[in-house]
Design a protein around this motif. Sequence first.
Motif, PDB file in Angstrom:
ATOM      1  N   ASP A   1      58.489  70.508 124.115  1.00 12.30           N
ATOM      2  CA  ASP A   1      57.797  71.254 123.232  1.00 12.30           C
ATOM      3  C   ASP A   1      58.427  72.039 122.246  1.00 12.30           C
ATOM      4  OD1 ASP A   1      56.480  73.736 122.505  1.00 12.30           O
ATOM      5  OD2 ASP A   1      55.480  73.780 124.660  1.00 12.30           O
ATOM      6  N   GLY A   2      58.253  71.978 121.048  1.00 17.57           N
ATOM      7  CA  GLY A   2      58.842  72.952 120.176  1.00 17.57           C
ATOM      8  C   GLY A   2      58.898  72.373 118.524  1.00 17.57           C
ATOM      9  N   ARG A   3      59.751  72.891 117.554  1.00 16.07           N
ATOM     10  CA  ARG A   3      59.269  72.524 116.358  1.00 16.07           C
ATOM     11  C   ARG A   3      60.272  71.380 115.687  1.00 16.07           C
ATOM     12  NH1 ARG A   3      57.212  76.277 117.898  1.00 16.07           N
ATOM     13  NH2 ARG A   3      56.107  78.013 117.002  1.00 16.07           N
ATOM     14  N   ASP A   4      61.520  71.255 116.583  1.00 14.29           N
ATOM     15  CA  ASP A   4      62.469  70.012 115.877  1.00 14.29           C
ATOM     16  C   ASP A   4      62.637  69.038 117.017  1.00 14.29           C
ATOM     17  OD1 ASP A   4      63.701  72.004 117.472  1.00 14.29           O
ATOM     18  OD2 ASP A   4      65.530  71.670 116.182  1.00 14.29           O
ATOM     19  N   MET A   5      62.026  68.968 118.140  1.00 11.94           N
ATOM     20  CA  MET A   5      62.261  68.243 119.253  1.00 11.94           C
ATOM     21  C   MET A   5      62.268  66.760 118.842  1.00 11.94           C
ATOM     22  SD  MET A   5      62.486  70.289 121.726  1.00 11.94           S
ATOM     23  CE  MET A   5      63.299  71.245 120.694  1.00 11.94           C
TER      24      MET A   5
END
Length: 230
Positions: free
Chosen positions: A129-133
């Motif tokens: 889970d994140g922004r740039d996975m």
Amino acid sequence: MAEVPVLTLDGPGGSGKGTVASRIAMLRHWRILDSGALYRAFAFSAQKLGVLPDDLLGIQRILAETDFDFVVEKTGEVIILVNGNDVTTALRSPDAGLAASTYASQQSVRECLIARQRFERQAPGLVADGRDMGTVVFPDATLKVFLTGTLKIRALRRYKQLLEKGFSATLAGVEQEVSARDQNDRSRAVSPLEPANDAVTIDTTEIGIDQVVKKVDDLLTAKLTQSNNG
Ligand code: DC
């Protein structure tokens, strides 16, 4: 040997990534990577040691000397440990989120944290889970999902979460913080928040979390079946 499967969930704050990640990980007994927690823990350590975001040597030293550990509780809640100390409560504050966003805009910080994130890809599977996975960390992910929602609904969710965790907050203040972080995360030069070309985008503004989880889980089943047959 086939790669360990990965589901990536990217999106702005309050879009439901964390909840969907823990629900799917629990359903499938997969690991969770809460990469935002890693950035929060990193920024927390850097600030404590007085290391500025552009200090490459300082950043490398923090990584070499600090243990960042994440324990996923049975409830799906992620407990964040820095050198063995539970700093979860401090790291969930709006200020810790803004600090994480500031350090995360530096290429050197992002590069240093990539290996730590990829290390979490272990059998039987990983929900990241994140922004740039999906765009940078796991470009070959089994399924990439990008969650969105209006600023109003995302701020309201964050506001409720903060109150549940015992922080005092106002809805207007949280909306301002979520919006500032959105702006920062979307406009940075390195790994900006954006969907991968092959991501499925789901707008969570008007659908309940159960529906989102079911949709993502069904998509994941389809992808896993496809790759097992291929
Ligand atoms: O998901 P979160 O709110 O805990 O993330 C905190 C900040 O960390 C977020 O505003 C930007 C940064 N972050 C990032 O740049 N890349 C990630 N993969 C995860 C988080």
